[in-house]
Design an enzyme around this catalytic site. Structure first.
Site, PDB file in Angstrom:
ATOM      1  N   GLU A   1     -85.413 -44.933 -30.056  1.00 17.89           N
ATOM      2  CA  GLU A   1     -84.919 -44.497 -31.282  1.00 17.89           C
ATOM      3  C   GLU A   1     -85.342 -45.524 -32.497  1.00 17.89           C
ATOM      4  OE1 GLU A   1     -80.731 -45.375 -30.305  1.00 17.89           O
ATOM      5  OE2 GLU A   1     -80.558 -43.567 -29.338  1.00 17.89           O
TER       6      GLU A   1
ATOM      7  N   GLU B   1     -80.545 -39.015 -23.600  1.00 16.17           N
ATOM      8  CA  GLU B   1     -79.480 -39.803 -23.456  1.00 16.17           C
ATOM      9  C   GLU B   1     -78.340 -38.931 -24.183  1.00 16.17           C
ATOM     10  OE1 GLU B   1     -79.405 -43.706 -25.855  1.00 16.17           O
ATOM     11  OE2 GLU B   1     -81.176 -44.413 -25.092  1.00 16.17           O
TER      12      GLU B   1
END
Ligand SMILES: *[C@@H]1O[C@H](CO)[C@@H](O)[C@H](O)[C@H]1NC(C)=O
Ligand SMILES: *[C@@H]1O[C@H](CO)[C@@H](O)[C@H](O)[C@H]1NC(C)=O
Length: 422
Positions: free
Chosen positions: A207, A315
């Site tokens: 991320e 995720e």
């Protein structure tokens, strides 16, 4: 234990993508079999919302992430707490249970500080031996491990789960931060280059905060190129490894990544995308059926990726609110109940988070439906990895609690609502 960073500059391997002539032999049949997995969140990288007790027990409200966990405590005390946590949070029994639940992958977040810590950085080390244990357990229970570098020097996103919570991340602003990260990826690649049957994938960075703009995106793209060379050519010559590189989309659309590191010049690249519906007020305002509808609407993009790459949803969660304690940071409230700064309440968090025995039948039925809608949708791509295997007190996020309480099936292909997206 503080390791000095060696001041010698290391030489990044020069990038020479080679059209594939030899057969690729990845550790898993990506592209033909679905990835089905869970993240081992909150183990080797602390997250206040996954284990709030570790933070509450410090009695110090300044301790909000792993950096401050080391900074504001006696180092011996911090190390003892961490050792106990590493020894107990995930054990071989978890790998056995994950395998028995029909999953084939675990994604294992680890921070740069497991590998090296610079002077002045308060991180506590000792995680590495647990990485090795995890890989042995995975091998015993026929699971594949994705080694996921979840935090880099300076932080790539300012999230507490990068190790250091900050308003504006600094990783991308310093070549020395980036060089240190490259060096760690070389280390990880070299550790696992000949055991791709157990560690088929390295994810060089979780991320990076592309939403901050081009400075982050430019640094990230160069880092993906460098990581490709470091992971796919770890022998110091043109010979390619069988290790797959999993790059994160940096919160950009798949169109943004169109053509990026595509075959045939690039081989063994998977694009990782994270899909949540909890981190904004409009998402918290969605009704249950809107949450399901939005999950189903991802299918068109996921089934034929505009990026031209394999895509895995690395995720996601059946949780549909940001109610979990500390989810937005230690001491920070939730948008859903209006306790987050600047938010307006959608409803009360009572019954929406906590232990499963407090959940109503209808909430558990929704969790099952939302879970199935997401699994069915994400299998239009190359598969999925739920966040996360276990939590202390936020069962709506926990795969383990879902199995124990019936909203996640013991066989992930066993749907009650096979037409939920039709
Ligand atoms: C980063 O690494 C490159 C390539 O090895 C080197 O030329 C450069 O001097 C390094 N920069 C810093 C700030 O360490
Ligand atoms: C690259 O190095 C590895 C390890 O030393 C060796 O096995 C391989 O044959 C080399 N490949 C080439 C193309 O030289």
């Amino acid at each position: 234990m503080v390791a000095l960073i060696r001041s010698v500059a290391f030489t990044a391997l020069s990038l020479s993508p080679i059209p594939s002539i030899c057969a690729l032999n990845f550790g898993f049949p990506y592209g033909s079999e679905n990835v089905r997995g869970v993240n081992l969140g909150g183990w080797l990288v602390l997250e206040p919302w996954i284990t709030p007790s570790l933070f509450d027990n410090t009695g110090d409200s300044r301790i909000i992430d792993e950096w401050t966990f080391g900074q504001y405590q006696d180092p011996t005390k911090a190390l003892n707490t961490l050792r106990n946590h590493w020894d107990t949070w995930i054990t071989e029994a978890d790998f056995a249970a994950i395998s028995a639940a029909g999953l084939n992958h675990v994604r294992l977040p680890i921070g740069y500080w497991a590998f090296e810590v610079a002077p002045g950085e308060p991180y506590i080390q000792g995680q590495l031996q647990y990485l090795y244990k995890a890989i042995n357990w995975a091998q015993s229970h026929r699971l594949k491990v994705i080694v996921d570098l979840h935090g880099v020097p300076g932080s790539q996103n300012g999230f507490d789960n990068s190790g250091q919570k900050m308003n504006y991340p600094l990783w991308h602003t310093s070549q020395s931060n980036i060089n240190r990260s490259n060096k760690i990826i070389q280390t990880i690649a070299s550790m696992f280059k000949d055991t791709t049957d157990v560690v088929p994938i390295i994810a060089p960075l979780n991320e990076p905060a592309g939403f901050f703009g081009n400075d982050v995106l430019t640094a990230t793209k160069q880092y993906w190129y460098d990581s490709y060379a470091n992971i796919r050519q770890p022998y110091g010559n043109a010979t390619q490894s069988n290790t797959v590189v999993m790059i994160h989309d940096a919160f950009q659309s798949q169109d943004y990544w169109k053509g990026f590191m595509n075959p045939p010049n690039w081989q063994g690249v998977i694009l990782d995308t994270h899909i949540y519906q909890v981190f904004s007020t409009p998402e918290n305002q969605r009704t249950n059926s809107q949450h399901i509808q939005v999950a189903c609407s991802t299918q068109s993009t996921l089934s034929t990726s505009p990026a031209g790459l394999w895509v895995v949803v690395g995720e996601w969660t059946p949780a549909a609110t940001d109610c979990a304690k500390y989810l937005n940071g230690r001491g920070v409230g939730a948008r859903y109940d209006g306790t987050f700064p600047g938010s307006t309440a959608v409803g009360t968090c009572a019954g929406m988070t906590g232990k499963a025995w407090t959940f109503s039948q209808s909430f558990k039925m929704f969790l099952r439906q939302f879970w199935e809608a997401q699994v069915q949708s994400y299998e239009k791509a190359q598969g999925w990895i739920q966040w996360t295997w276990k939590t202390e007190i936020a069962d709506e996020w926990s795969y383990q609690a879902g199995l124990a309480n019936g909203w996640i099936p013991q066989d992930p292909t066993n749907f009650i609502y096979p037409k939920i997206c039709n």
